[in-house]
Structures are given as C-alpha cells and as structure tokens.
Design a protein around this motif. Structure first.
Motif, PDB file in Angstrom:
ATOM      1  N   GLU A  41      20.037  10.315   3.280  1.00  0.00           N
ATOM      2  CA  GLU A  41      20.787   9.961   2.076  1.00  0.00           C
ATOM      3  C   GLU A  41      21.271   8.509   2.123  1.00  0.00           C
ATOM      4  OE1 GLU A  41      21.601  12.822   3.895  1.00  0.00           O
ATOM      5  OE2 GLU A  41      20.489  14.153   2.554  1.00  0.00           O
ATOM      6  N   GLN A  42      21.774   8.109   3.282  1.00  0.00           N
ATOM      7  CA  GLN A  42      22.245   6.735   3.422  1.00  0.00           C
ATOM      8  C   GLN A  42      21.089   5.745   3.277  1.00  0.00           C
ATOM      9  OE1 GLN A  42      24.171   6.863   7.232  1.00  0.00           O
ATOM     10  NE2 GLN A  42      26.075   7.699   6.390  1.00  0.00           N
ATOM     11  N   ALA A  43      19.953   6.077   3.874  1.00  0.00           N
ATOM     12  CA  ALA A  43      18.788   5.195   3.771  1.00  0.00           C
ATOM     13  C   ALA A  43      18.336   5.071   2.315  1.00  0.00           C
ATOM     14  CB  ALA A  43      17.648   5.710   4.645  1.00  0.00           C
ATOM     15  N   LEU A  44      18.338   6.190   1.591  1.00  0.00           N
ATOM     16  CA  LEU A  44      17.957   6.144   0.173  1.00  0.00           C
ATOM     17  C   LEU A  44      18.953   5.324  -0.645  1.00  0.00           C
ATOM     18  CD1 LEU A  44      16.740   9.824  -0.311  1.00  0.00           C
ATOM     19  CD2 LEU A  44      15.322   7.762  -0.299  1.00  0.00           C
ATOM     20  N   ASP A  45      20.234   5.443  -0.335  1.00  0.00           N
ATOM     21  CA  ASP A  45      21.241   4.627  -1.020  1.00  0.00           C
ATOM     22  C   ASP A  45      20.998   3.138  -0.771  1.00  0.00           C
ATOM     23  OD1 ASP A  45      22.509   6.853  -2.030  1.00  0.00           O
ATOM     24  OD2 ASP A  45      24.131   6.847  -0.535  1.00  0.00           O
ATOM     25  N   ILE A  46      20.700   2.807   0.462  1.00  0.00           N
ATOM     26  CA  ILE A  46      20.455   1.406   0.821  1.00  0.00           C
ATOM     27  C   ILE A  46      19.214   0.883   0.111  1.00  0.00           C
ATOM     28  CG2 ILE A  46      19.777  -0.096   2.742  1.00  0.00           C
ATOM     29  CD1 ILE A  46      21.679   1.689   4.496  1.00  0.00           C
ATOM     30  N   VAL A  47      18.163   1.682   0.068  1.00  0.00           N
ATOM     31  CA  VAL A  47      16.931   1.261  -0.624  1.00  0.00           C
ATOM     32  C   VAL A  47      17.218   1.059  -2.110  1.00  0.00           C
ATOM     33  CG1 VAL A  47      14.606   1.961  -1.315  1.00  0.00           C
ATOM     34  CG2 VAL A  47      15.343   2.264   1.048  1.00  0.00           C
ATOM     35  N   GLY A  48      17.983   1.971  -2.705  1.00  0.00           N
ATOM     36  CA  GLY A  48      18.335   1.826  -4.120  1.00  0.00           C
ATOM     37  C   GLY A  48      19.115   0.557  -4.379  1.00  0.00           C
ATOM     38  N   GLU A  49      20.079   0.276  -3.520  1.00  0.00           N
ATOM     39  CA  GLU A  49      20.880  -0.953  -3.648  1.00  0.00           C
ATOM     40  C   GLU A  49      20.001  -2.190  -3.467  1.00  0.00           C
ATOM     41  OE1 GLU A  49      24.376  -3.252  -4.140  1.00  0.00           O
ATOM     42  OE2 GLU A  49      24.054  -1.109  -4.466  1.00  0.00           O
ATOM     43  N   THR A  50      19.068  -2.116  -2.532  1.00  0.00           N
ATOM     44  CA  THR A  50      18.149  -3.235  -2.289  1.00  0.00           C
ATOM     45  C   THR A  50      17.284  -3.500  -3.512  1.00  0.00           C
ATOM     46  OG1 THR A  50      18.093  -2.770   0.081  1.00  0.00           O
ATOM     47  CG2 THR A  50      16.245  -4.032  -0.828  1.00  0.00           C
ATOM     48  N   ILE A  51      16.758  -2.446  -4.098  1.00  0.00           N
ATOM     49  CA  ILE A  51      15.905  -2.596  -5.280  1.00  0.00           C
ATOM     50  C   ILE A  51      16.709  -3.198  -6.432  1.00  0.00           C
ATOM     51  CG2 ILE A  51      14.595  -1.316  -7.036  1.00  0.00           C
ATOM     52  CD1 ILE A  51      13.757   0.582  -4.706  1.00  0.00           C
ATOM     53  N   TYR A  52      17.938  -2.736  -6.603  1.00  0.00           N
ATOM     54  CA  TYR A  52      18.796  -3.294  -7.656  1.00  0.00           C
ATOM     55  C   TYR A  52      19.027  -4.786  -7.430  1.00  0.00           C
ATOM     56  CZ  TYR A  52      22.960  -4.431 -10.325  1.00  0.00           C
ATOM     57  OH  TYR A  52      23.850  -5.046 -11.149  1.00  0.00           O
ATOM     58  N   LYS A  53      19.361  -5.156  -6.191  1.00  0.00           N
ATOM     59  CA  LYS A  53      19.602  -6.572  -5.877  1.00  0.00           C
ATOM     60  C   LYS A  53      18.344  -7.407  -6.094  1.00  0.00           C
ATOM     61  CE  LYS A  53      23.349  -5.909  -2.570  1.00  0.00           C
ATOM     62  NZ  LYS A  53      23.756  -6.036  -1.157  1.00  0.00           N
ATOM     63  N   ALA A  54      17.198  -6.851  -5.690  1.00  0.00           N
ATOM     64  CA  ALA A  54      15.938  -7.574  -5.882  1.00  0.00           C
ATOM     65  C   ALA A  54      15.635  -7.743  -7.368  1.00  0.00           C
ATOM     66  CB  ALA A  54      14.798  -6.842  -5.183  1.00  0.00           C
ATOM     67  N   TYR A  55      15.862  -6.700  -8.145  1.00  0.00           N
ATOM     68  CA  TYR A  55      15.589  -6.744  -9.586  1.00  0.00           C
ATOM     69  C   TYR A  55      16.460  -7.796 -10.281  1.00  0.00           C
ATOM     70  CZ  TYR A  55      15.052  -5.256 -14.428  1.00  0.00           C
ATOM     71  OH  TYR A  55      14.812  -5.231 -15.768  1.00  0.00           O
ATOM     72  N   THR A  56      17.724  -7.847  -9.896  1.00  0.00           N
ATOM     73  CA  THR A  56      18.638  -8.780 -10.561  1.00  0.00           C
ATOM     74  C   THR A  56      18.464 -10.223 -10.100  1.00  0.00           C
ATOM     75  OG1 THR A  56      20.403  -8.310  -8.964  1.00  0.00           O
ATOM     76  CG2 THR A  56      20.383  -7.027 -11.013  1.00  0.00           C
ATOM     77  N   SER A  57      17.751 -10.421  -8.995  1.00  0.00           N
ATOM     78  CA  SER A  57      17.611 -11.794  -8.509  1.00  0.00           C
ATOM     79  C   SER A  57      16.158 -12.212  -8.276  1.00  0.00           C
ATOM     80  CB  SER A  57      18.413 -11.965  -7.220  1.00  0.00           C
ATOM     81  OG  SER A  57      17.934 -11.109  -6.216  1.00  0.00           O
ATOM     82  N   ILE A  58      15.215 -11.501  -8.857  1.00  0.00           N
ATOM     83  CA  ILE A  58      13.797 -11.807  -8.645  1.00  0.00           C
ATOM     84  C   ILE A  58      13.447 -13.230  -9.087  1.00  0.00           C
ATOM     85  CG2 ILE A  58      13.040 -10.789 -10.845  1.00  0.00           C
ATOM     86  CD1 ILE A  58      10.976 -10.446  -7.695  1.00  0.00           C
ATOM     87  N   GLU A  59      14.141 -13.732 -10.094  1.00  0.00           N
ATOM     88  CA  GLU A  59      13.838 -15.084 -10.579  1.00  0.00           C
ATOM     89  C   GLU A  59      14.193 -16.157  -9.553  1.00  0.00           C
ATOM     90  OE1 GLU A  59      18.016 -14.276 -11.518  1.00  0.00           O
ATOM     91  OE2 GLU A  59      16.228 -13.146 -12.012  1.00  0.00           O
ATOM     92  N   LYS A  60      14.975 -15.815  -8.548  1.00  0.00           N
ATOM     93  CA  LYS A  60      15.351 -16.773  -7.504  1.00  0.00           C
ATOM     94  C   LYS A  60      14.283 -16.895  -6.425  1.00  0.00           C
ATOM     95  CE  LYS A  60      20.237 -15.893  -8.151  1.00  0.00           C
ATOM     96  NZ  LYS A  60      21.458 -15.330  -7.567  1.00  0.00           N
ATOM     97  N   LEU A  61      13.306 -16.001  -6.421  1.00  0.00           N
ATOM     98  CA  LEU A  61      12.227 -16.054  -5.437  1.00  0.00           C
ATOM     99  C   LEU A  61      11.339 -17.252  -5.748  1.00  0.00           C
ATOM    100  CD1 LEU A  61      10.657 -14.787  -3.071  1.00  0.00           C
ATOM    101  CD2 LEU A  61       9.488 -13.351  -4.750  1.00  0.00           C
ATOM    102  N   LYS A  62      11.256 -18.177  -4.793  1.00  0.00           N
ATOM    103  CA  LYS A  62      10.519 -19.417  -5.037  1.00  0.00           C
ATOM    104  C   LYS A  62       9.030 -19.298  -4.725  1.00  0.00           C
ATOM    105  CE  LYS A  62      14.552 -22.222  -4.316  1.00  0.00           C
ATOM    106  NZ  LYS A  62      15.548 -22.245  -3.316  1.00  0.00           N
ATOM    107  N   GLU A  63       8.701 -18.557  -3.689  1.00  0.00           N
ATOM    108  CA  GLU A  63       7.307 -18.410  -3.267  1.00  0.00           C
ATOM    109  C   GLU A  63       6.860 -16.957  -3.427  1.00  0.00           C
ATOM    110  OE1 GLU A  63       4.931 -20.517  -2.121  1.00  0.00           O
ATOM    111  OE2 GLU A  63       6.246 -22.236  -2.475  1.00  0.00           O
ATOM    112  N   PRO A  64       6.044 -16.654  -4.427  1.00  0.00           N
ATOM    113  CA  PRO A  64       5.592 -15.274  -4.644  1.00  0.00           C
ATOM    114  C   PRO A  64       4.912 -14.637  -3.434  1.00  0.00           C
ATOM    115  CG  PRO A  64       5.079 -16.603  -6.553  1.00  0.00           C
ATOM    116  CD  PRO A  64       5.579 -17.550  -5.493  1.00  0.00           C
TER     117      PRO A  64
END
Length: 173
Positions: A41-64
């Motif tokens: 459960e904790q691992a799934l929570d962390i993955v969910g939080e990671t995906i949210y953070k990645a989604y909200t900041s994907i435009e900051k990724l400089k090198e695809p």
C-alpha cells in the motif's frame, strides 16, 4: 526513439502520451518503491504521488531521452520524503506476511535473508543496490539519477556487494 517522441508529446500537454510513458515504467517504479518501504500500500501511494509530481512538472524536463532517469529521481525523492515523514524504516518481517510474497516455499527463507541483508546496508549503498538490481539501471544511469560521479557509484556498489556477501556468509555459518 519512440519513447523520446512520447516524451516530447507529453511535454506539450498530450495526456495520452504521458499515460503511455507511465504504463511503460510503472512496474519499475513500483519495484523501486517497494524495495524501500516493503509494504504494498505504501509503495502504491508513493508511485501515485510520483506520477502526480511528474505530470505536474513534465514541462520542466529538458532532455526527453532522460525521462526514465528523471522520473526515477522523483520517485526516490518522494520515497525518502515519505520515509522521513513517517520517521521509521519498515522492515520486511514487520509488514509482509509469508502469503504476501509470491514465490515457492523454499525461496521464502532466501528472500527474507536477502531483504534483511539489504536493510542492513548504509543508505547510500542500499540505494545503489536497489537501482542496480531492482530497476536494472546501468552504473552511468545510476550516476545520473543520484547525481554521483561514476567512480563513486562503482565504489559504493562494490562496497555494498562486499557487505552483502559478508552478511550472507555470517548467516550461513
């Protein structure tokens, strides 16, 4: 090449491309998070939080081409924040019952020894072992994720493996 195109589309706001990227890497993200917290459960929570953070900041990724490195770094930071927030390290025997581990009966003892050995490592060594053997990253990829020189990664990996071998020998005797 295909992944880089998906990343470029995701940076421009294409949600389907982002979803496909996440589907490609979600198992590795889960394995890495689980290796740290050893609780589904904790691992799934962390993955969910990671995906949210990645989604909200994907435009900051400089090198695809570094998408996997970038999202793994987000996962590690999220995991470490989660562990600090809960101010405890969860050990395998505290949170996982034998029926939760999908494996043959004879492999259980071996898996538990391995988890115990990994938990006994210093954080910097544990981190490299997890990225190398659970995420299948190369030494240079680990270097980029952790922002360590390649020589440091090799040294830490060698020390971690030496300590793991020593730990396993002690338990056998």
């Amino acid at each position: 090449m295909i992944q880089e195109l998906k990343v470029k589309k995701a940076i421009k706001g294409n949600e389907q491309a982002f979803e496909e990227l996440i589907n490609d890497c979600k198992e590795n993200l889960y394995k890495t998070a689980f290796a740290y917290v050893k609780n589904e459960e904790q691992a799934l929570d962390i993955v969910g939080e990671t995906i949210y953070k990645a989604y909200t900041s994907i435009e900051k990724l400089k090198e695809p081409k570094y998408f996997n490195t970038w999202i793994t770094r987000i996962l590690i930071n999220t995991t470490l924040t989660y562990i600090k927030k809960n101010s405890r390290i969860v050990y395998l025997e505290d949170n996982v019952t034998i029926k939760d581990i999908p494996c043959k009966q004879q492999d259980l003892v071996e898996k538990m020894y391995i988890w115990q050995a990994i938990d006994s490592l210093e954080h910097k060594h544990k981190e490299i072992i997890i990225l190398k053997y659970f995420d299948d990253l190369t030494v240079s990829e680990i270097s980029k994720v952790l922002d360590y020189p390649i020589g440091t990664v090799k040294t830490y990996l060698n020390k971690a493996l030496t300590k793991l071998r020593s730990f396993m020998r002690e338990d056998v005797m």
